[in-house]
Design an enzyme around this catalytic site. Structure first.
Site, short mmCIF file in Angstrom:
data_model
loop_
_atom_site.label_atom_id
_atom_site.label_comp_id
_atom_site.label_asym_id
_atom_site.label_seq_id
_atom_site.Cartn_x
_atom_site.Cartn_y
_atom_site.Cartn_z
N ASP A 154 0.83 -1.21 0.00
CA ASP A 154 0.00 0.00 0.00
C ASP A 154 0.86 1.27 0.00
O ASP A 154 2.08 1.22 0.25
CB ASP A 154 -0.91 -0.03 1.24
CG ASP A 154 -2.29 0.55 0.97
OD1 ASP A 154 -2.40 1.44 0.11
OD2 ASP A 154 -3.24 0.12 1.65
N ASP A 163 -10.84 1.81 -3.62
CA ASP A 163 -11.38 1.46 -2.31
C ASP A 163 -12.90 1.40 -2.34
O ASP A 163 -13.53 1.05 -1.35
CB ASP A 163 -10.93 2.48 -1.25
CG ASP A 163 -9.59 2.12 -0.65
OD1 ASP A 163 -9.07 1.03 -0.95
OD2 ASP A 163 -9.04 2.93 0.12
C1 GLA Z 1 -5.81 1.78 2.16
C2 GLA Z 1 -6.21 0.66 1.23
C3 GLA Z 1 -7.25 -0.22 1.88
C4 GLA Z 1 -6.72 -0.75 3.18
C5 GLA Z 1 -6.26 0.39 4.08
C6 GLA Z 1 -5.55 -0.11 5.31
O1 GLA Z 1 -6.84 2.69 2.33
O2 GLA Z 1 -6.65 1.17 0.02
O3 GLA Z 1 -7.62 -1.27 1.02
O4 GLA Z 1 -5.66 -1.64 2.94
O5 GLA Z 1 -5.37 1.27 3.40
O6 GLA Z 1 -5.15 0.91 6.14
#
Ligand code: GLA
Length: 693
Positions: free
Chosen positions: A438, A495
């Protein structure tokens, strides 16, 4: 004195010419020229007139338009010496190398001590150009702008489609007319970013998904790009791509990322499938087949990790059909929320007193592969790492935080070594087959060295752990480009698990991305990012259009929801062998409320089409859905995969509602399929099988 070069296949030709040893220019790019076409006369014939109100010779839109030739637009290179004085190189031919569809052209300006090198190649299997510029200098120089080889946009293509977006709404497309002046995108976020997918499609007003001319571009770089689409006063147009302005450090050697480009006369689908195929076959390496069904626990538990819960979630996910279990954020340091612990990549003993092994063993015993979340480039001030190495951060101490976090300076070898060791300690000691990588904030400064550092760490980990697949996530789709896809096997597209939003996002992302790399999950019933409640059928089928996964707490499912999800997952598993290498062709739905696509198997024997009704239509009855990409002379057996969803308010008798039909490709592409009426926020899934030709 004229030199010419040709790249291409039977679908497209790109012709370059260099006059009087000056930098070469593209004098033709479009449908394949006939064999035997002499290139020198074309180059001579392409010379444009001169009239009043202009200098006495048109400076070419060369592969790097030069200020020294009084080019009347944006130049391809902006460079200063180490003291800051502007250099205006005047490049002349030095050498050339050509082997088939690979050309390297070197030009030099001896006085300035500069050499510019163009690497141009063409992949015949995918009919795609890959173009890169390198610049070398005898002395230290400062490069503010270095364009990848510059391409002209023909006069009759008067529109462009460019990409913007935001968190939970990536890959927004915008169709703009060309107009005098430059349309400039200079992405200062330091990452690819949701708002700046580095792509462009130049087309005519009439170009649609299925017909018309399209010139498509993608800059394969994860550190932020600049694009210039410019119409000059003389009417010519040019397209430039490179790193974001002034993101390269002072030095002697510079290079752009590869610019990928292709021309098609069969609409946006023509260019889309070239990119999709190129990603699958030339960019992504070592993707595990068949693509496993994901389970990701983020929206089920967030930071609240409890072994028993996770075990029961894994049990349920396995029953539903998951094959890979990804433990998301919250397993390391003392990460109870997003204010702490980034940088401390050791297992939290409070949550996992016996380490991760009990969970991994449980997940493995269910037959699932175990995956884990990291955000390597980031650091929280509340972390042991920050307390030990506050000097490792990128940018100043008083910068604005993003998600309460700072960024590590990835150009530093000691930072990369630390991350490699921390990650290796966990990855090497456990049965882990997958890493979700990430990157949850924009950068405080724009510096290509940061991206080079990230690439180096990825490459090192991939060598050390060749069995591990990586996923690129950046608050959803903030880091999706061919540079990161050379190092990863999947992207977390967004997301947003809202199926309606996802329909739109994945439809537009298919202009560049194949299904096999595009993650799509069934989220919670009550969507966490949009607040909407969407039925399981649309949620499940939407995920089944790409690389399928689940992300809700599976214990929330009603028996009916579970049954639907299991059935769709089984359908996906039964078909993924061909779906994951199929072409995604976007359909030109007549009804703006419908988002529709067809996925055609590589061998053309099968297809699946999806028609989602995203909102109520203006007219009472559905318009026929016209398919594309089929053999007009062949016959296809057509069935509705989710026929049992026909609603009682559909009172008529469209044949497909009660039985399969057998019709020609011509009929399917010209008249289209008459589908039963249904509620908005639902989807029809159509399966086709070639029966004869
Ligand atoms: C980001 C990612 C999510 C998740 C969060 C965890 O927002 O896009 O899918 O993994 O971080 O903190």
């Amino acid at each position: 004195m004229m030199k010419t070069w040709h790249l291409g296949d039977d679908r497209q030709s790109l012709v370059l010419a260099s006059r009087e040893n000056r930098l070469p220019e593209v004098i033709y790019w479009g449908p394949a020229l006939p064999d035997g076409e002499a290139l020198e006369p074309l180059a001579a014939a392409a010379i444009m007139d001169v009239t009043g109100g202009m200098v006495d010779e048109n400076a070419p839109i060369s592969l790097s338009p030069e200020a020294s030739w009084t080019f009347p637009g944006q130049t391809g290179l902006t460079v200063r010496d180490a003291e800051g004085a502007v250099l205006r190189p005047n490049f002349v031919f030095h050498s050339e190398e050509q082997s088939g569809n690979q050309i390297t052209l070197t030009y030099a300006d001896v006085e300035c001590g500069l050499t510019i090198i163009f690497d141009l190649s063409f992949t015949t299997e995918t009919s795609l150009l890959r173009l890169q510029t390198r610049l070398q200098s005898k002395n230290d120089i400062i490069v503010d702008w270095l364009a990848a080889p510059v391409l002209p946009a023909p006069a009759h293509t008067n529109e462009m489609i460019e990409f913007s977006g935001r968190w939970c709404s990536e890959f927004q497309t915008r169709r703009l007319p060309f107009a005098p002046g430059a349309r400039v995108r200079d992405n200062r976020t330091g990452r690819t970013d949701h708002a700046h997918f580095p792509g462009l499609i130049v087309c005519s007003k009439a170009t649609s998904n299925t017909a018309g001319e399209a010139y498509a571009f993608h800059y394969g770089w994860s550190g932020g790009h600049k694009m210039v689409a410019e119409e000059l006063a003389d009417g010519r147009r040019q397209v430039q791509f490179g790193h974001a302005t002034s993101s390269m450090a002072k030095g002697k050697s510079f290079e752009t990322a590869p610019l990928y480009a292709t021309f098609s006369d069969s609409g946006f689908n023509g260019t889309a499938i070239r990119f999709q195929r190129h990603v699958r076959t030339q960019i992504v390496r070592d993707a595990r087949m068949p693509r496993p069904v994901h389970y990701n626990c983020w929206e089920a538990i967030y930071f609240d990790h409890k072994l028993d819960d996770l075990k029961s979630i894994a049990d349920r996910a396995a029953e539903l059909g998951a094959e890979r279990f990804v433990l998301d954020d919250g397993w390391f340091g003392r990460r109870d929320d997003d204010t702490t612990s980034l940088g401390d990549w050791t297992i939290d003993p409070r949550k996992y007193p016996n380490g991760l092994t009990p969970l991994i063993d449980h997940v493995s015993s269910l037959g699932l592969e175990f995956g884990i979340w990291y955000e390597p480039e980031m650091i929280n001030e509340d972390s042991d790492l920050y307390r030990t190495h506050p000097e490792w951060i990128l940018g100043s101490k008083d910068q604005t935080r993003g998600r309460q976090q700072l960024v590590l300076d990835m150009a530093r070898q000691d930072v990369r070594d630390y991350l490699f060791e921390q990650m290796s300690a966990v990855l090497g000691a456990h049965k882990i087959g997958y890493v979700k990588w990430d990157h949850n904030r924009v950068l405080p400064i724009v510096d290509a060295a940061q991206t080079d550092g990230v690439y180096e760490l990825f490459d090192r980990l991939r060598v050390a752990f060749p069995h591990i697949e990586f996923e690129s996530c950046s608050s959803g789709g903030g880091r999706i480009d061919f540079g990161i896809l050379e190092r990863t096997q999947r992207v977390w597209l967004s997301d947003s698990n809202d199926a309606l939003e996802r329909q739109r996002i994945q439809h537009d992302a298919a202009l560049f991305l194949p299904a096999s790399v595009t993650g799509s999950h069934v989220g919670p019933r009550h969507c966490h990012t949009s607040g909407r409640v969407i039925g399981m059928s649309l949620r499940a089928w939407t995920a089944a259009q790409r690389h399928m996964g689940f992300e809700m707490d599976p214990r929330e499912l009603t028996p009916q929801e579970a049954e639907t999800l299991m059935a769709v997952t089984q359908w996906w598993k039964a078909n993924r062998d061909w779906l994951m290498s199929a072409d995604i062709l976007r359909l030109d739905a007549v009804d703006p409320a419908v988002i529709a696509e067809i996925q055609v198997a590589e061998d053309g024997q099968k297809f699946a089409a999806f028609a989602a009704l995203t909102r109520p239509s203006d007219q009472i009855l559905p318009y026929p859905v016209r398919l594309t990409g089929l053999d007009p002379q062949a016959f296809y057996k057509i069935s509705l995969a989710n026929r049992d969803e026909a609603h009682h308010l559909s009172r008529g008798a469209p044949l497909l509602k009660s039985q399969d039909i057998s019709v020609s490709g011509q009929y399917l592409m010209s008249h289209g399929l008459t589908l039963p009426w249904r509620f908005p926020e639902t989807i029809w899934v159509i399966e086709g099988q070639k029966v004869s030709s």
